[in-house]
Scaffold this motif. Structure first.
Motif, PDB file in Angstrom:
ATOM      1  N   ARG A   1      37.516  41.796  41.140  1.00 39.68           N
ATOM      2  CA  ARG A   1      37.076  42.510  39.927  1.00 39.68           C
ATOM      3  C   ARG A   1      37.265  41.454  38.924  1.00 39.68           C
ATOM      4  O   ARG A   1      38.130  40.713  38.371  1.00 39.68           O
ATOM      5  CB  ARG A   1      38.353  43.569  39.748  1.00 39.68           C
ATOM      6  CG  ARG A   1      37.920  44.413  38.404  1.00 39.68           C
ATOM      7  CD  ARG A   1      36.535  45.087  38.311  1.00 39.68           C
ATOM      8  NE  ARG A   1      36.246  45.850  39.393  1.00 39.68           N
ATOM      9  CZ  ARG A   1      35.089  46.624  39.469  1.00 39.68           C
ATOM     10  NH1 ARG A   1      34.066  46.146  38.906  1.00 39.68           N
ATOM     11  NH2 ARG A   1      35.050  47.456  40.438  1.00 39.68           N
ATOM     12  N   LEU A   2      36.185  41.332  38.116  1.00 47.27           N
ATOM     13  CA  LEU A   2      36.102  40.531  36.683  1.00 47.27           C
ATOM     14  C   LEU A   2      36.664  41.414  35.746  1.00 47.27           C
ATOM     15  O   LEU A   2      36.373  42.570  35.518  1.00 47.27           O
ATOM     16  CB  LEU A   2      34.673  40.314  36.544  1.00 47.27           C
ATOM     17  CG  LEU A   2      34.203  39.458  35.317  1.00 47.27           C
ATOM     18  CD1 LEU A   2      34.936  37.939  35.783  1.00 47.27           C
ATOM     19  CD2 LEU A   2      32.845  39.284  35.113  1.00 47.27           C
ATOM     20  N   LEU A   3      37.730  40.680  35.074  1.00 50.97           N
ATOM     21  CA  LEU A   3      38.466  41.438  33.871  1.00 50.97           C
ATOM     22  C   LEU A   3      37.756  40.761  32.687  1.00 50.97           C
ATOM     23  O   LEU A   3      37.517  41.836  31.707  1.00 50.97           O
ATOM     24  CB  LEU A   3      39.951  40.827  34.001  1.00 50.97           C
ATOM     25  CG  LEU A   3      40.394  41.229  32.742  1.00 50.97           C
ATOM     26  CD1 LEU A   3      40.712  42.833  32.838  1.00 50.97           C
ATOM     27  CD2 LEU A   3      41.630  40.785  32.558  1.00 50.97           C
ATOM     28  N   PHE A   4      37.239  39.663  32.608  1.00 54.87           N
ATOM     29  CA  PHE A   4      36.654  39.336  31.276  1.00 54.87           C
ATOM     30  C   PHE A   4      35.759  38.015  31.585  1.00 54.87           C
ATOM     31  O   PHE A   4      36.390  37.405  32.033  1.00 54.87           O
ATOM     32  CB  PHE A   4      37.608  39.070  29.940  1.00 54.87           C
ATOM     33  CG  PHE A   4      36.937  38.564  28.817  1.00 54.87           C
ATOM     34  CD1 PHE A   4      36.354  39.383  28.125  1.00 54.87           C
ATOM     35  CD2 PHE A   4      37.014  37.356  28.434  1.00 54.87           C
ATOM     36  CE1 PHE A   4      35.886  39.000  26.794  1.00 54.87           C
ATOM     37  CE2 PHE A   4      36.600  36.748  27.313  1.00 54.87           C
ATOM     38  CZ  PHE A   4      35.983  37.682  26.379  1.00 54.87           C
ATOM     39  N   LYS A   5      34.576  37.949  30.739  1.00 55.69           N
ATOM     40  CA  LYS A   5      33.956  36.799  30.758  1.00 55.69           C
ATOM     41  C   LYS A   5      33.434  36.525  29.494  1.00 55.69           C
ATOM     42  O   LYS A   5      32.751  37.294  28.933  1.00 55.69           O
ATOM     43  CB  LYS A   5      32.952  36.796  31.867  1.00 55.69           C
ATOM     44  CG  LYS A   5      32.081  35.290  32.152  1.00 55.69           C
ATOM     45  CD  LYS A   5      30.968  35.577  33.217  1.00 55.69           C
ATOM     46  CE  LYS A   5      31.469  35.538  34.624  1.00 55.69           C
ATOM     47  NZ  LYS A   5      30.559  35.250  35.452  1.00 55.69           N
ATOM     48  N   GLY A   6      33.630  35.389  28.797  1.00 57.79           N
ATOM     49  CA  GLY A   6      33.221  35.098  27.377  1.00 57.79           C
ATOM     50  C   GLY A   6      31.980  34.371  27.348  1.00 57.79           C
ATOM     51  O   GLY A   6      31.339  34.154  28.302  1.00 57.79           O
ATOM     52  N   PRO A   7      31.697  33.932  26.241  1.00 56.23           N
ATOM     53  CA  PRO A   7      30.300  33.181  25.801  1.00 56.23           C
ATOM     54  C   PRO A   7      30.245  32.134  26.806  1.00 56.23           C
ATOM     55  O   PRO A   7      31.289  31.181  27.026  1.00 56.23           O
ATOM     56  CB  PRO A   7      30.433  32.890  24.449  1.00 56.23           C
ATOM     57  CG  PRO A   7      31.349  33.900  23.615  1.00 56.23           C
ATOM     58  CD  PRO A   7      32.345  34.135  24.964  1.00 56.23           C
ATOM     59  N   ASP A   8      29.093  31.825  27.130  1.00 61.51           N
ATOM     60  CA  ASP A   8      28.945  30.511  28.217  1.00 61.51           C
ATOM     61  C   ASP A   8      30.108  30.806  29.376  1.00 61.51           C
ATOM     62  O   ASP A   8      30.365  29.576  29.973  1.00 61.51           O
ATOM     63  CB  ASP A   8      28.936  29.309  27.546  1.00 61.51           C
ATOM     64  CG  ASP A   8      27.946  29.278  26.587  1.00 61.51           C
ATOM     65  OD1 ASP A   8      27.012  29.484  26.856  1.00 61.51           O
ATOM     66  OD2 ASP A   8      28.309  28.285  25.475  1.00 61.51           O
ATOM     67  N   ASN A   9      30.207  31.754  29.846  1.00 62.35           N
ATOM     68  CA  ASN A   9      31.406  32.125  30.980  1.00 62.35           C
ATOM     69  C   ASN A   9      32.492  31.662  30.735  1.00 62.35           C
ATOM     70  O   ASN A   9      33.288  31.462  31.918  1.00 62.35           O
ATOM     71  CB  ASN A   9      30.587  31.662  32.138  1.00 62.35           C
ATOM     72  CG  ASN A   9      29.478  32.571  32.560  1.00 62.35           C
ATOM     73  OD1 ASN A   9      29.274  33.458  32.190  1.00 62.35           O
ATOM     74  ND2 ASN A   9      28.416  31.581  33.305  1.00 62.35           N
TER      75      ASN A   9
ATOM     76  N   ASN B   1      44.967  36.568  44.043  1.00 58.98           N
ATOM     77  CA  ASN B   1      45.599  35.962  42.738  1.00 58.98           C
ATOM     78  C   ASN B   1      44.670  36.654  41.520  1.00 58.98           C
ATOM     79  O   ASN B   1      43.781  37.073  41.683  1.00 58.98           O
ATOM     80  CB  ASN B   1      45.436  34.556  43.080  1.00 58.98           C
ATOM     81  CG  ASN B   1      44.109  33.902  42.879  1.00 58.98           C
ATOM     82  OD1 ASN B   1      43.466  34.200  41.634  1.00 58.98           O
ATOM     83  ND2 ASN B   1      43.850  33.080  43.924  1.00 58.98           N
ATOM     84  N   VAL B   2      45.547  36.521  40.408  1.00 59.62           N
ATOM     85  CA  VAL B   2      44.996  36.869  39.390  1.00 59.62           C
ATOM     86  C   VAL B   2      44.621  35.433  38.712  1.00 59.62           C
ATOM     87  O   VAL B   2      45.478  34.558  38.548  1.00 59.62           O
ATOM     88  CB  VAL B   2      46.270  37.617  38.323  1.00 59.62           C
ATOM     89  CG1 VAL B   2      45.485  37.794  36.947  1.00 59.62           C
ATOM     90  CG2 VAL B   2      46.269  38.785  38.850  1.00 59.62           C
ATOM     91  N   TYR B   3      43.498  35.090  38.171  1.00 58.80           N
ATOM     92  CA  TYR B   3      42.908  33.819  37.903  1.00 58.80           C
ATOM     93  C   TYR B   3      42.231  33.906  36.281  1.00 58.80           C
ATOM     94  O   TYR B   3      41.919  34.942  35.896  1.00 58.80           O
ATOM     95  CB  TYR B   3      42.034  33.330  38.834  1.00 58.80           C
ATOM     96  CG  TYR B   3      40.514  33.850  38.876  1.00 58.80           C
ATOM     97  CD1 TYR B   3      39.548  33.446  37.852  1.00 58.80           C
ATOM     98  CD2 TYR B   3      40.479  35.211  39.444  1.00 58.80           C
ATOM     99  CE1 TYR B   3      38.235  34.110  37.718  1.00 58.80           C
ATOM    100  CE2 TYR B   3      39.037  35.842  39.194  1.00 58.80           C
ATOM    101  CZ  TYR B   3      38.021  35.291  38.398  1.00 58.80           C
ATOM    102  OH  TYR B   3      36.889  36.024  38.267  1.00 58.80           O
ATOM    103  N   MET B   4      42.206  32.579  35.695  1.00 57.86           N
ATOM    104  CA  MET B   4      41.629  32.579  34.429  1.00 57.86           C
ATOM    105  C   MET B   4      40.902  31.012  34.810  1.00 57.86           C
ATOM    106  O   MET B   4      41.597  30.103  35.117  1.00 57.86           O
ATOM    107  CB  MET B   4      42.671  32.282  33.193  1.00 57.86           C
ATOM    108  CG  MET B   4      41.762  31.902  32.221  1.00 57.86           C
ATOM    109  SD  MET B   4      42.636  31.828  30.702  1.00 57.86           S
ATOM    110  CE  MET B   4      42.907  33.626  30.195  1.00 57.86           C
ATOM    111  N   LEU B   5      39.947  30.954  34.785  1.00 63.53           N
ATOM    112  CA  LEU B   5      38.883  29.985  34.754  1.00 63.53           C
ATOM    113  C   LEU B   5      38.161  29.494  33.354  1.00 63.53           C
ATOM    114  O   LEU B   5      37.822  30.185  32.625  1.00 63.53           O
ATOM    115  CB  LEU B   5      37.731  29.964  35.822  1.00 63.53           C
ATOM    116  CG  LEU B   5      36.709  29.088  36.128  1.00 63.53           C
ATOM    117  CD1 LEU B   5      37.463  28.010  36.861  1.00 63.53           C
ATOM    118  CD2 LEU B   5      35.511  29.581  37.012  1.00 63.53           C
ATOM    119  N   VAL B   6      38.537  28.174  32.947  1.00 64.38           N
ATOM    120  CA  VAL B   6      38.368  27.685  31.563  1.00 64.38           C
ATOM    121  C   VAL B   6      37.422  26.789  31.601  1.00 64.38           C
ATOM    122  O   VAL B   6      37.300  25.824  32.451  1.00 64.38           O
ATOM    123  CB  VAL B   6      39.514  27.727  30.420  1.00 64.38           C
ATOM    124  CG1 VAL B   6      40.109  29.147  30.516  1.00 64.38           C
ATOM    125  CG2 VAL B   6      40.451  26.750  31.106  1.00 64.38           C
TER     126      VAL B   6
END
Length: 120
Positions: A40-48, A115-120
């Protein structure tokens, strides 16, 4: 209320057991078995960037290359990550890993992981 994705601060309650997941398909570059991903996507910002959410993956083994820095907090299951230079990272519930962009190797999921992830 389980999720509020359109909030000024998107959030999911009960992320460790949340089950309204989307089928993300079979894990590519399989070496052994057929790992299936959902999440489940929680949030995706500009330019992903950033992208954050929940990822669940069933047992199997595959090659991977992490494109950008990725922070993973494993909340269920067990897996082993092996980098191309031989480092072994064993994960279980409570493990947090910061993968640098460009990290390459393979992943073996032993027990369905979440897992709970954050991709930056």
């Amino acid at each position: 209320m389980a999720e509020t994705l359109n909030s000024s601060a998107p959030h999911i309650h009960g992320a460790t057991t949340y089950d309204d997941l989307v089928d993300w398909g079979v894990q590519s570059d399989a070496i052994e078995g057929v790992s299936k991903s959902s999440g489940r996507l929680l949030f995706k910002g500009p330019d992903n960037q950033p992208e954050t959410g929940i990822w669940v993956c069933t047992p199997g083994r595959w090659r991977l290359s992490i494109p950008r820095e990725e922070l993973c907090h494993f909340v269920a299951g067990r897996a082993i990550y092996r980098s191309d230079d031989g480092e072994v990272i064993e994960v279980e519930p409570g493990t947090v890993v910061m993968f640098p962009g460009g990290w390459t190797g393979e992943c073996t999921v032993i027990e369905t992981m979440r897992n709970v992830y954050m991709l930056v």
